[in-house]
Design a protein around this motif. Structure first.
Motif, PDB file in Angstrom:
ATOM      1  N   TYR A  30       0.740  -1.244  -0.051  1.00 47.97           N
ATOM      2  CA  TYR A  30      -0.100  -0.057  -0.044  1.00 47.97           C
ATOM      3  C   TYR A  30       0.821   1.124   0.060  1.00 47.97           C
ATOM      4  CZ  TYR A  30      -4.084  -2.867   0.737  1.00 47.97           C
ATOM      5  OH  TYR A  30      -4.989  -3.837   0.803  1.00 47.97           O
ATOM      6  N   TYR A  31       0.470   2.148  -0.733  1.00 46.65           N
ATOM      7  CA  TYR A  31       1.062   3.655  -0.639  1.00 46.65           C
ATOM      8  C   TYR A  31      -0.023   4.334   0.237  1.00 46.65           C
ATOM      9  CZ  TYR A  31       3.012   8.057  -2.397  1.00 46.65           C
ATOM     10  OH  TYR A  31       3.668   9.127  -2.382  1.00 46.65           O
TER      11      TYR A  31
ATOM     12  N   THR B 105      -5.017   5.332  -2.284  1.00 45.80           N
ATOM     13  CA  THR B 105      -5.571   4.040  -2.652  1.00 45.80           C
ATOM     14  C   THR B 105      -7.007   3.816  -3.051  1.00 45.80           C
ATOM     15  OG1 THR B 105      -3.927   3.580  -0.805  1.00 45.80           O
ATOM     16  CG2 THR B 105      -5.421   1.623  -1.391  1.00 45.80           C
ATOM     17  N   PRO B 106      -7.325   3.081  -4.204  1.00 45.27           N
ATOM     18  CA  PRO B 106      -8.658   3.005  -4.507  1.00 45.27           C
ATOM     19  C   PRO B 106      -9.320   2.317  -3.306  1.00 45.27           C
ATOM     20  CG  PRO B 106      -7.144   1.948  -6.084  1.00 45.27           C
ATOM     21  CD  PRO B 106      -6.168   2.332  -4.839  1.00 45.27           C
ATOM     22  N   LYS B 107     -10.654   2.781  -3.257  1.00 44.23           N
ATOM     23  CA  LYS B 107     -11.586   2.292  -2.064  1.00 44.23           C
ATOM     24  C   LYS B 107     -11.529   0.821  -1.978  1.00 44.23           C
ATOM     25  CE  LYS B 107     -14.322   4.327   0.832  1.00 44.23           C
ATOM     26  NZ  LYS B 107     -14.803   5.368   1.621  1.00 44.23           N
ATOM     27  N   PRO B 108     -11.955  -0.036  -2.910  1.00 44.57           N
ATOM     28  CA  PRO B 108     -11.980  -1.225  -2.695  1.00 44.57           C
ATOM     29  C   PRO B 108     -10.706  -1.999  -2.023  1.00 44.57           C
ATOM     30  CG  PRO B 108     -12.489  -0.898  -4.816  1.00 44.57           C
ATOM     31  CD  PRO B 108     -12.012   0.469  -4.186  1.00 44.57           C
ATOM     32  N   LEU B 109      -9.659  -1.318  -2.241  1.00 47.99           N
ATOM     33  CA  LEU B 109      -8.278  -1.952  -1.324  1.00 47.99           C
ATOM     34  C   LEU B 109      -8.282  -1.309  -0.220  1.00 47.99           C
ATOM     35  CD1 LEU B 109      -5.543  -2.126  -4.319  1.00 47.99           C
ATOM     36  CD2 LEU B 109      -7.041  -3.845  -3.441  1.00 47.99           C
ATOM     37  N   ALA B 110      -8.643   0.084  -0.241  1.00 50.07           N
ATOM     38  CA  ALA B 110      -8.435   0.433   1.269  1.00 50.07           C
ATOM     39  C   ALA B 110      -9.326   0.149   2.292  1.00 50.07           C
ATOM     40  CB  ALA B 110      -8.552   2.289   1.126  1.00 50.07           C
TER      41      ALA B 110
END
Ligand SMILES: [Zn+2]
Length: 314
Positions: free
Chosen positions: A85-86, A91-96
């Motif tokens: 993660y950066y 970070t795109p929502k689905p990953l965040a």
């Protein structure tokens, strides 16, 4: 013998050669500029290869791996992709929104099976925090990174313009191996929290003493770290016996600007930074370090031996 998973498949660590361990092959993935973006990245990487760089480690954890595969197929240089993660806002929502276990699972899958539906495996874990006091989300990311490291043996790269000590403490608490961890951008003076140059040197030394490595990339970024301060820190660490804890890279990154032109980081305010390509490490940084009193042995440690040990498995 240890294997590193590059975009083109596994290679032995002995083949890595001069390695830039903190770079961005692409930073922006705009479908309407796919071909031009890839062509430009290929040119930069091939130029670096022609100047002696052999491996580039990309630390962009949200990337289009199919684009990277096309680039890797067209260059001689080896490319290593990352997982992790950066910063949260990028970070795109689905990953965040993943919880800690889900983050661990994503990282482990990308490190051991492959990224998306490809068999291309990540070779390193990226985590990032902005300030000395980490947010809840950042703490979760760091704990997940430490757990993924324990499960896979992969090394961790952090974004640490500020607060590398807090990051090291958090990682240690979460069971990470600092011998397999490096802290990036530690020389950025806006992150020193008021410490003097001499105090900053001691602050960084404490991390090296605990086993962590320190990545410097503000070459040609006089406005963030004057050259005299940068060389002071590097000399201090080497003189203290931590030559094996120093890494150097460029952190090359560029985007398409509003006018539709390629713009390197900080180029709008500081046009000279357009010179900071991957090859810049060989054309400018190494000669400048040699002139500043570092030996060829130091330079080889920073660019070859030290990066290599991150990919070696015990
Ligand atoms: Zn970076």
């Amino acid at each position: 013998m240890s294997l590193v998973h590059t975009v083109n498949g596994p290679v032995d660590t002995s083949a890595l050669g001069p390695t830039l361990i903190h770079e961005h092959v692409l930073f922006q993935f705009d479908d309407s500029r796919r071909a031009r973006s890839i062509d430009f990245a290929v040119d930069l990487l091939q130029d670096a290869y022609d100047h002696g760089v052999r491996t580039v480690v990309d630390l962009t954890p949200v990337r289009r791996i199919d684009w990277f595969m096309e680039i890797a197929s067209r260059v001689d240089i080896a490319m290593v992709a990352c997982t992790g993660y950066y910063l949260e806002r990028l970070t795109p929502k689905p990953l965040a929104v993943l919880d800690e276990d889900q983050m661990v699972n994503r990282m482990v899958r990308e490190l051991t099976e492959g990224i998306d539906t490809t068999g291309v495996r990540a070779g390193i874990i990226k985590v990032a925090a902005n300030l000395p006091e980490l947010t809840e989300w950042e703490q979760q990311v760091f704990r997940a990174g430490a757990r993924a490291q324990k499960l896979t043996g992969a090394c961790i790269a952090t974004h640490a313009c500020a607060g590398s000590r807090a990051q090291a403490d958090l990682l240690l608490e979460a069971g990470a191996d600092l011998e397999k961890t490096f802290f990036s951008h530690v020389e950025a003076e806006f992150g020193w929290e008021g410490r003097s140059l001499q105090e900053e040197a001691k602050y960084l030394e404490s991390i090296a003493r605990d086993g962590g490595s320190l990545l410097f990339n503000n070459f040609g970024f006089e406005f963030d770290t004057p050259w005299s301060d940068l060389t002071y820190l590097l000399h201090y660490l080497c003189d203290a016996g931590y030559q094996d804890k120093v890494l150097i890279s460029i952190d090359c990154n560029w985007t398409w600007n509003a006018a539709g032109d390629i713009e390197f980081e900080a180029e709008a305010q500081h046009p000279e930074t357009a010179r900071r390509t991957f090859a810049y490490v060989m054309t400018d940084v190494v000669p400048a370090l040699l002139s500043a009193g570092f030996t060829q042995e130091d330079v080889d440690a920073f660019l070859i031996a030290n990066p290599r040990k991150f990919f070696e498995r015990d």
